[in-house]
Motif scaffolding. Sequence first.
Motif, mmCIF file in Angstrom:
data_model
loop_
_atom_site.group_PDB
_atom_site.id
_atom_site.type_symbol
_atom_site.label_atom_id
_atom_site.label_comp_id
_atom_site.label_asym_id
_atom_site.label_seq_id
_atom_site.Cartn_x
_atom_site.Cartn_y
_atom_site.Cartn_z
ATOM 1 N N GLN A 1 17.254 39.599 19.221
ATOM 2 C CA GLN A 1 16.403 40.655 19.753
ATOM 3 C C GLN A 1 15.004 40.640 19.142
ATOM 4 N N ASP A 2 14.861 40.002 17.987
ATOM 5 C CA ASP A 2 13.571 40.011 17.285
ATOM 6 C C ASP A 2 12.732 38.815 17.711
ATOM 7 N N THR A 3 11.878 39.028 18.695
ATOM 8 C CA THR A 3 11.048 37.942 19.225
ATOM 9 C C THR A 3 9.721 37.819 18.485
ATOM 10 N N THR A 4 9.545 38.563 17.404
ATOM 11 C CA THR A 4 8.287 38.499 16.653
ATOM 12 C C THR A 4 8.264 37.339 15.669
ATOM 13 N N LEU A 5 9.419 36.710 15.421
ATOM 14 C CA LEU A 5 9.489 35.650 14.419
ATOM 15 C C LEU A 5 8.820 34.373 14.901
ATOM 16 N N ASP A 6 8.184 33.670 13.981
ATOM 17 C CA ASP A 6 7.560 32.395 14.331
ATOM 18 C C ASP A 6 8.486 31.244 13.940
ATOM 19 N N ALA A 7 8.017 30.016 14.119
ATOM 20 C CA ALA A 7 8.846 28.834 13.879
ATOM 21 C C ALA A 7 9.331 28.763 12.440
ATOM 22 N N ASP A 8 8.454 29.058 11.473
ATOM 23 C CA ASP A 8 8.834 28.972 10.066
ATOM 24 C C ASP A 8 9.873 30.032 9.704
ATOM 25 N N GLN A 9 9.704 31.229 10.232
ATOM 26 C CA GLN A 9 10.650 32.304 9.932
ATOM 27 C C GLN A 9 12.026 32.008 10.532
ATOM 28 N N LEU A 10 12.044 31.436 11.723
ATOM 29 C CA LEU A 10 13.313 31.049 12.337
ATOM 30 C C LEU A 10 13.990 29.932 11.547
ATOM 31 N N LEU A 11 13.190 28.986 11.069
ATOM 32 C CA LEU A 11 13.734 27.884 10.278
ATOM 33 C C LEU A 11 14.358 28.406 8.984
ATOM 34 N N ALA A 12 13.734 29.408 8.372
ATOM 35 C CA ALA A 12 14.262 29.979 7.140
ATOM 36 C C ALA A 12 15.618 30.644 7.355
ATOM 37 N N GLN A 13 15.907 31.022 8.603
ATOM 38 C CA GLN A 13 17.185 31.655 8.924
ATOM 39 C C GLN A 13 18.250 30.637 9.327
ATOM 40 N N MET A 14 17.895 29.355 9.322
ATOM 41 C CA MET A 14 18.849 28.282 9.614
ATOM 42 C C MET A 14 19.381 27.769 8.279
ATOM 43 N N ASP A 15 20.301 28.516 7.689
ATOM 44 C CA ASP A 15 20.744 28.256 6.317
ATOM 45 C C ASP A 15 22.045 27.455 6.320
ATOM 46 N N PHE A 16 21.913 26.164 6.612
ATOM 47 C CA PHE A 16 23.090 25.285 6.665
ATOM 48 C C PHE A 16 22.665 23.850 6.342
ATOM 49 N N PRO A 17 23.602 23.018 5.879
ATOM 50 C CA PRO A 17 23.253 21.664 5.426
ATOM 51 C C PRO A 17 23.126 20.606 6.526
#
Length: 292
Positions: free
Chosen positions: A109-125
């Motif tokens: 629902q949060d469409t305010t995030l940019d590419a870097d913020q989305l990447l920071a939420q991809m917390d997997f190896p």
Amino acid sequence: MTKLSSATATATATNPVNLPARYDIRRLTQEHLPFALAIVLHSNMFYSPVWPIVYPENKTARLYEAFPAGEYLIRHQIESGYSFGVFDLEYQFKRTESKPDGRLYWDMQDTTLDADQLLAQMDFPLVSVAMAYDGIKPLDKGRVMPLIACLPLFGTFYHVLETLDPRPEASWKPTAEKQLMLRNATSTRHDAEGKGLMKALAQSLMRYAHGEGFKAIQIECFADAVTKVWSEPPPFFRSTVISEFNTAELEVEEEVDGVKRKVKPYGDNCRQRATKIYCELRSSEPNGTAVK
């Protein structure tokens, strides 16, 4: 997790892959589906040489829309057993609760995030993926349509390459299992780019497919680096660029209010070579004999 042979990480004359020790190639399973889908969508929406140019607005919202729409595409390929990923064995989790296998924290629902913020939420190896399936078990085109609705020119890409393909269908379409592997989606997460992971994974898949008895792999490429890797395979495979077009030069005919006109679907600002490549896995061995 099922791994490829440990030999895939050892560079030799016939296996020219040299991954750093911190990386491991493994078969993807259903538990990796959201991670693989996130990597594919994030890479394409923000860093592709095509999609951020032709769809510059609302990229995060489009990514969220494509997530459920792309689930079938990724699931079909994982279920085939022929999709693999590169895992970072030294990955440092950002959140304790992500351990041991990783978590995806996107709030759709949060469409305010940019590419870097989305990447920071991809917390997997998982850091790079190569999705593939047996051509005898094709995708259900109807179930891919929701994804094409999110990226209409994604469908144009495949349609044009298919139209320009000069081969009779009988010359390449599979009639049984393990004849033709189809590759669909190659992506590396942005913070792991530039390390040769895509090439290593691609060449490992070529050798794995050969070992499984496949005659060839077919892939459509929308990035120069991917075209280079697949058009220049390691010995003793052989690749041919079957069809291609340049987005800046492509013109199609459309009809509006009964009037036909030529348009450039990708516009003038997107200048990318698109290719369909057929990689033969059974051409010849060093002594010139046919690979069986």
